[in-house]
Scaffold this active site. Structure first.
Site, PDB file in Angstrom:
ATOM      1  N   HIS A  51       9.731  -7.013 -79.865  1.00  7.99           N
ATOM      2  CA  HIS A  51      11.533  -6.328 -80.829  1.00  7.99           C
ATOM      3  C   HIS A  51      12.028  -5.190 -80.571  1.00  7.99           C
ATOM      4  O   HIS A  51      12.521  -4.094 -80.798  1.00  7.99           O
ATOM      5  CB  HIS A  51      11.820  -6.822 -81.733  1.00  7.99           C
ATOM      6  CG  HIS A  51      11.690  -8.021 -82.636  1.00  7.99           C
ATOM      7  ND1 HIS A  51      11.256  -8.696 -83.635  1.00  7.99           N
ATOM      8  CD2 HIS A  51      12.331  -9.303 -81.946  1.00  7.99           C
ATOM      9  CE1 HIS A  51      11.801  -9.366 -83.528  1.00  7.99           C
ATOM     10  NE2 HIS A  51      12.148 -10.543 -82.592  1.00  7.99           N
TER      11      HIS A  51
ATOM     12  N   ARG B  44       7.720 -19.384 -88.106  1.00  4.82           N
ATOM     13  CA  ARG B  44       6.534 -18.661 -87.906  1.00  4.82           C
ATOM     14  C   ARG B  44       5.593 -17.986 -89.189  1.00  4.82           C
ATOM     15  O   ARG B  44       6.624 -17.441 -90.299  1.00  4.82           O
ATOM     16  CB  ARG B  44       6.505 -17.439 -86.770  1.00  4.82           C
ATOM     17  CG  ARG B  44       6.570 -17.525 -85.536  1.00  4.82           C
ATOM     18  CD  ARG B  44       6.877 -16.527 -84.494  1.00  4.82           C
ATOM     19  NE  ARG B  44       8.253 -16.683 -84.418  1.00  4.82           N
ATOM     20  CZ  ARG B  44       8.733 -15.484 -82.848  1.00  4.82           C
ATOM     21  NH1 ARG B  44       8.205 -14.744 -83.264  1.00  4.82           N
ATOM     22  NH2 ARG B  44      10.119 -15.831 -82.720  1.00  4.82           N
TER      23      ARG B  44
ATOM     24  N   GLU C  78      20.976  -5.301 -78.146  1.00  5.24           N
ATOM     25  CA  GLU C  78      19.433  -5.293 -76.892  1.00  5.24           C
ATOM     26  C   GLU C  78      20.275  -5.029 -75.349  1.00  5.24           C
ATOM     27  O   GLU C  78      19.743  -4.284 -74.804  1.00  5.24           O
ATOM     28  CB  GLU C  78      18.540  -6.528 -77.127  1.00  5.24           C
ATOM     29  CG  GLU C  78      18.042  -6.484 -77.996  1.00  5.24           C
ATOM     30  CD  GLU C  78      17.210  -7.115 -79.441  1.00  5.24           C
ATOM     31  OE1 GLU C  78      18.075  -8.474 -79.624  1.00  5.24           O
ATOM     32  OE2 GLU C  78      15.108  -7.955 -79.068  1.00  5.24           O
TER      33      GLU C  78
ATOM     34  N   ARG D 221      14.908  -8.510 -69.442  1.00  2.77           N
ATOM     35  CA  ARG D 221      13.867  -8.870 -70.273  1.00  2.77           C
ATOM     36  C   ARG D 221      13.019  -9.188 -69.783  1.00  2.77           C
ATOM     37  O   ARG D 221      12.716 -10.372 -69.725  1.00  2.77           O
ATOM     38  CB  ARG D 221      15.026  -9.216 -71.546  1.00  2.77           C
ATOM     39  CG  ARG D 221      14.118  -9.110 -73.531  1.00  2.77           C
ATOM     40  CD  ARG D 221      14.243 -10.047 -73.929  1.00  2.77           C
ATOM     41  NE  ARG D 221      13.779  -9.764 -74.938  1.00  2.77           N
ATOM     42  CZ  ARG D 221      13.188 -10.734 -76.037  1.00  2.77           C
ATOM     43  NH1 ARG D 221      13.272 -12.355 -75.884  1.00  2.77           N
ATOM     44  NH2 ARG D 221      12.521 -10.856 -77.496  1.00  2.77           N
TER      45      ARG D 221
ATOM     46  N   ASN E 273      18.231 -13.067 -69.836  1.00  2.00           N
ATOM     47  CA  ASN E 273      17.345 -12.912 -70.752  1.00  2.00           C
ATOM     48  C   ASN E 273      16.561 -14.214 -70.561  1.00  2.00           C
ATOM     49  O   ASN E 273      17.070 -15.377 -71.105  1.00  2.00           O
ATOM     50  CB  ASN E 273      17.920 -12.400 -72.322  1.00  2.00           C
ATOM     51  CG  ASN E 273      16.848 -12.717 -73.814  1.00  2.00           C
ATOM     52  OD1 ASN E 273      15.074 -12.991 -72.582  1.00  2.00           O
ATOM     53  ND2 ASN E 273      16.923 -12.219 -74.386  1.00  2.00           N
TER      54      ASN E 273
END
Ligand code: AMP
Length: 388
Positions: free
Chosen positions: A172, A231, A375, A83, A7
């Site tokens: 996601h 965010r 994940e 990823r 990742n």
């Protein structure tokens, strides 16, 4: 199959070597501050942690170091899963790396410039350095690719949508896909309309009907939707024009403000970490209390939006840092959904476990679960499916 999952971020690179059959993680770690002074690799092998201070001027050096470290591990990678944050208009599912698919990762990179360029570079380096290993691209957007047009299309001129590929891509997706799989298995096929609630420092909800994404709260980019650590989530898009024209803020300044200086951090004035914000609220800090109230209010609101996209909801799953761990915020969200008949059992809600579990009362209108996400495993399973 032993899979190395990578990742890559713009200045970091997380990795994990695991076996898809036994699900055992042999080694994992994180190369940090790539290209910045003070770089290091935090490595963990069979539970033993190590910190190696090494110069990492670029991703190539980081990967070389990681493979040197992994050379001491008995188990060897048989494939690599990458990823990729943004798959754009090319990836309805994961894909084996070829010149063509790697080109697509670069082509869509303007949609996620901080991630895709670095990810494409890392894929290229892996191909070059280890030509004997197959590589697989696992885009975080793929699960959302086939959501209905009414959900992905923005009501702006068609030529703009077509020319610039402006649409809802979501994010996601690998986590939401894993949550669906796990819930489906755990509930023995009894879940049909699931709202997957990935609540971490980034947060999104996904409406999943019998395994298919029907809608999600993130949009063209992961800035949309819920209030997150730093965010802002959804605000009136005209806020950007207003701040640019009236406050004289540049587009880059607004971008930084909305992505890095907003969310829980901005409202609480204390921290982007929900634990600090909850602690502040408990000590009577009103800004922290409002940040928590707004977070839960927005999750409740958008949960109803997701349910509406499926014409109902029978199952809800909490996952990621906040969803898996915060008893308080799970309760706060459930309270906002009491009108829908959602009821969680306060005792079940406090049980800690690494396994999926039900936390709702038997008379709750919606079955509520906590499901730890994974994940890396989902990526490794895709590698096995495509290369194994
Ligand atoms: P993630 O991005 O999935 O790692 O999630 C990060 C968020 O999870 C942060 O807001 C943390 O405050 C929250 N979090 C992580 N661990 C815990 C915990 N044990 N209890 C409450 N919140 C937690």
């Amino acid at each position: 199959m032993n899979v190395l999952v990578i990742n890559a971020g713009s200045s970091s690179l997380k990795y994990q070597l695991l076996d898809t059959k036994t699900r055992e993680v042999f080694a994992k770690g994180n190369a940090e501050r790539i290209g910045i002074e003070g770089s290091f690799i935090g490595h963990e092998e069979y539970g033993k942690k190590d910190k190696l201070e090494v110069e990492l001027p670029d991703h190539r050096t980081a990967i070389k170091h990681i493979f040197d470290i992994l050379a001491t591990v008995d188990e060897k990678p048989e494939g690599i899963g990458h990823r990729v944050v943004q798959g754009g208009w090319y990836f309805p599912e994961s894909a084996v790396v070829t010149d063509e698919t790697l080109g697509w990762v670069r082509e869509v990179a303007p949609l996620a410039p901080l991630h895709n360029y670095a990810e494409a570079d890392v894929i290229e380096i892996c191909r070059e350095m280890f030509p004997e290993l197959g590589n697989v691209i696992v885009p975080d957007t793929a699960f959302h690719y086939n959501m209905p047009e009414r959900a992905w299309r923005y009501a702006i001129p068609r030529d703009v949508v077509d020319t610039y590929h402006v649409r809802k891509y979501g994010a996601h997706g690998t986590s939401h896909r894993y949550i669906w799989r796990t819930v489906d298995e755990f509930m023995g096929g009894a879940a049909h309309k699931l709202v997957s609630c990935h609540l971490g420092s980034g947060a999104s909800l996904c409406a999943i009907e019998d395994g298919a994404c029907m809608d999600t709260t993130m949009g063209l980019t992961p800035l949309d939707g819920l209030i997150m650590g730093t965010r802002c989530g959804t605000v009136d898009p005209a806020t950007v024009f207003y701040l640019n024209r009236v406050a004289g803020m540049s587009i880059d300044e607004i971008d930084t403000m909305m992505n890095k200086k907003s969310g829980l951090l901005a409202v609480s004035g204390v921290s982007s970490d929900s634990r600090d914000v909850c602690a502040g609220a408990a000590e009577g800090n009103e800004h922290c209390a409002m940040a928590i109230e707004m977070f839960c209010y927005r999750v409740g609101q958008l949960f109803a939006e997701m349910a509406a996209s499926m014409g109902g909801v029978d199952t809800m799953a909490f996952t990621a840092g906040i969803g898996e761990n915060s008893v308080e915020l799970r309760q706060g969200v459930a309270d906002k959904l009491a009108w829908l008949g959602v009821k969680i059992d306060p005792e079940l809600n406090t049980i800690r476990s690494d396994d999926p579990r039900v936390i709702s009362t038997p008379d709750s209108a919606v079955t509520v679960l906590v499901v730890p996400t994974n994940e890396e495993l989902m990526i490794a399973l895709d590698v096995e499916a495509l290369l194994g």
